[in-house]
Design a protein around this motif. Structure first.
Motif, short mmCIF file in Angstrom:
data_model
loop_
_atom_site.label_atom_id
_atom_site.label_comp_id
_atom_site.label_asym_id
_atom_site.label_seq_id
_atom_site.Cartn_x
_atom_site.Cartn_y
_atom_site.Cartn_z
N PHE A 35 0.86 -1.19 0.00
CA PHE A 35 0.00 0.00 0.00
C PHE A 35 0.89 1.24 0.00
O PHE A 35 1.91 1.27 0.69
N SER A 36 0.50 2.24 -0.77
CA SER A 36 1.31 3.45 -0.88
C SER A 36 1.31 4.24 0.42
O SER A 36 2.35 4.76 0.84
N THR A 37 0.15 4.36 1.04
CA THR A 37 0.04 5.17 2.25
C THR A 37 -0.69 4.39 3.35
O THR A 37 -1.36 3.39 3.09
N ARG A 38 -0.58 4.89 4.54
CA ARG A 38 -1.26 4.26 5.67
C ARG A 38 -2.79 4.35 5.51
O ARG A 38 -3.50 3.43 5.93
N GLN A 39 -3.28 5.44 4.89
CA GLN A 39 -4.72 5.56 4.68
C GLN A 39 -5.22 4.52 3.70
O GLN A 39 -6.33 3.99 3.86
N ASP A 40 -4.42 4.22 2.68
CA ASP A 40 -4.80 3.17 1.73
C ASP A 40 -4.99 1.84 2.46
O ASP A 40 -5.91 1.08 2.18
N PHE A 41 -4.09 1.58 3.39
CA PHE A 41 -4.19 0.34 4.16
C PHE A 41 -5.45 0.34 5.02
O PHE A 41 -6.20 -0.65 5.06
N LEU A 42 -5.72 1.45 5.71
CA LEU A 42 -6.91 1.54 6.56
C LEU A 42 -8.18 1.36 5.75
O LEU A 42 -9.13 0.71 6.19
N ASP A 43 -8.21 1.93 4.55
CA ASP A 43 -9.41 1.85 3.71
C ASP A 43 -9.69 0.43 3.24
O ASP A 43 -10.84 0.07 2.98
N SER A 44 -8.64 -0.37 3.10
CA SER A 44 -8.81 -1.72 2.55
C SER A 44 -8.94 -2.78 3.63
O SER A 44 -9.31 -3.92 3.36
N CYS A 45 -8.63 -2.41 4.87
CA CYS A 45 -8.58 -3.38 5.95
C CYS A 45 -9.93 -3.49 6.64
O CYS A 45 -10.63 -2.49 6.82
N SER A 46 -10.30 -4.70 7.01
CA SER A 46 -11.55 -4.91 7.74
C SER A 46 -11.22 -5.35 9.16
O SER A 46 -10.07 -5.66 9.49
N LEU A 47 -12.25 -5.41 10.01
CA LEU A 47 -12.05 -5.79 11.40
C LEU A 47 -11.57 -7.22 11.53
O LEU A 47 -10.92 -7.58 12.51
N ASN A 48 -11.90 -8.04 10.53
CA ASN A 48 -11.53 -9.46 10.59
C ASN A 48 -10.41 -9.81 9.62
O ASN A 48 -10.29 -10.96 9.19
N SER A 49 -9.60 -8.84 9.27
CA SER A 49 -8.52 -9.09 8.32
C SER A 49 -7.47 -10.02 8.93
O SER A 49 -7.05 -9.84 10.07
N CYS A 50 -7.08 -11.01 8.12
CA CYS A 50 -6.00 -11.91 8.54
C CYS A 50 -4.69 -11.36 8.02
O CYS A 50 -4.63 -10.30 7.41
N GLY A 51 -3.63 -12.11 8.23
CA GLY A 51 -2.34 -11.68 7.73
C GLY A 51 -1.50 -11.00 8.79
O GLY A 51 -1.78 -11.06 9.99
N CYS A 52 -0.47 -10.30 8.34
CA CYS A 52 0.46 -9.64 9.25
C CYS A 52 0.98 -8.38 8.59
O CYS A 52 1.23 -8.35 7.37
N LEU A 53 1.15 -7.32 9.36
CA LEU A 53 1.64 -6.04 8.86
C LEU A 53 3.08 -5.83 9.29
O LEU A 53 3.42 -5.96 10.47
N ILE A 54 3.94 -5.51 8.32
CA ILE A 54 5.34 -5.19 8.59
C ILE A 54 5.51 -3.67 8.54
O ILE A 54 5.12 -3.03 7.56
N ILE A 55 6.09 -3.11 9.59
CA ILE A 55 6.35 -1.67 9.63
C ILE A 55 7.82 -1.43 9.97
O ILE A 55 8.33 -1.97 10.95
N GLU A 56 8.46 -0.62 9.14
CA GLU A 56 9.84 -0.23 9.45
C GLU A 56 9.81 1.03 10.30
O GLU A 56 9.12 2.00 9.98
N VAL A 57 10.54 1.01 11.40
CA VAL A 57 10.53 2.11 12.35
C VAL A 57 11.68 3.06 12.07
O VAL A 57 12.83 2.64 11.90
N GLY A 58 11.36 4.36 12.05
CA GLY A 58 12.37 5.38 11.86
C GLY A 58 13.17 5.63 13.12
O GLY A 58 13.03 4.91 14.13
N PRO A 59 14.01 6.70 13.14
CA PRO A 59 14.90 6.93 14.28
C PRO A 59 14.20 7.18 15.60
O PRO A 59 14.73 6.85 16.66
N PHE A 60 13.00 7.75 15.57
CA PHE A 60 12.29 8.04 16.82
C PHE A 60 10.99 7.24 16.94
O PHE A 60 10.45 7.09 18.04
N GLY A 61 10.47 6.76 15.86
CA GLY A 61 9.31 5.88 15.87
C GLY A 61 7.98 6.53 16.18
O GLY A 61 6.98 5.82 16.39
N GLU A 62 7.92 7.85 16.20
CA GLU A 62 6.68 8.52 16.60
C GLU A 62 5.52 8.24 15.66
O GLU A 62 4.43 7.88 16.08
N GLU A 63 5.76 8.43 14.36
CA GLU A 63 4.69 8.23 13.38
C GLU A 63 4.25 6.77 13.33
O GLU A 63 3.06 6.46 13.21
N GLU A 64 5.21 5.88 13.42
CA GLU A 64 4.89 4.45 13.37
C GLU A 64 4.06 4.02 14.58
O GLU A 64 3.09 3.27 14.46
#
Length: 225
Positions: A35-64
């Motif tokens: 997904f290009s953006t976090r909003q794209d992911f939120l729009d496509s995700c349901s409450l019962n979505s399976c799978g796993c999300l990988i997030i790379e954390v920046g130097p301070f991790g605030e946005e993540e």
């Protein structure tokens, strides 16, 4: 591992150094979904979505970490695994406290990452089934009449049949009729199943059960009368 390819979610704005994960997903028998953006992911995700999300954390991790909190606030409980080239214990602790499944620092073992992903997926599948079961039980609860609900709550709080009849101002036979009807509507066979039902739907807390009022009879839970 499950024969069905589970989705591995990657949000590009949270993966500046992950490169092309297609080969990794293929080797792990996962279905890569980007997904290009976090909003794209939120729009496509349901409450019962399976799978796993990988997030790379920046130097301070605030946005993540804010996005992790956002997922939880909207009721999306897709398991999250964090990766980072930075070593910040504070970020790791905050992420894990907020519900992250795991946190890896580059470089990390591919096998360990795959194992963590599948563990996260399995646990999430279990939670989804648990929530579905609870929703089904709550739907059945709505079928009870007011009096049946009163009898049920008295039963799970340990009152005997005679005590319930006296408290509600009805005969013992009438109380038995209500108990039979509520067990039928809830698809239960006895008091033990009823107590577990009430615990599952959070109608009662474990420390509210008066165990002294229960006994076992023919493998079923019965109330002392």
């Amino acid at each position: 591992m499950t024969s069905v390819r589970q989705p591995l979610y990657v949000i590009k704005e949270f993966a500046p150094n992950l490169g092309n994960l297609a080969d990794f997903a293929e080797s792990a028998c996962l279905s890569l979904q980007t997904f290009s953006t976090r909003q794209d992911f939120l729009d496509s995700c349901s409450l019962n979505s399976c799978g796993c999300l990988i997030i790379e954390v920046g130097p301070f991790g605030e946005e993540e970490l804010k996005f992790q909190a956002k997922l939880i606030s909207v009721g999306i409980h897709v398991p999250v695994i964090f990766l980072s080239i930075y070593k910040d214990i504070n970020v790791v602790v905050r992420a894990m406290k907020a519900g992250a499944i795991d946190f890896f620092q580059f470089p990390c073992s591919e096998n360990q990452l795959i194992t963590s992903i599948y563990s996260a997926i399995s646990f999430n599948e279990f939670l989804i089934l648990e929530q579905q079961e609870i929703r089904e039980k709550q739907f059945r609860l709505q079928r009870l009449s007011t009096r049946e609900h009163e009898v049920m709550m008295s039963l799970v709080h340990g009152l005997s049949g005679n005590e319930i009849a006296l408290e509600l101002g009805i005969s013992y036979r009438t109380m038995e009729k209500y108990r039979f009807n509520l067990n039928k509507k809830l698809d239960l066979t006895g008091i033990v199943e009823l107590v577990f039902f009430a615990l599952k739907t959070e109608l009662i807390c474990p420390n509210k059960i008066l165990a002294k009022n229960f006994k076992l009879y023919d493998g079923r839970g019965e109330l002392n009368s």
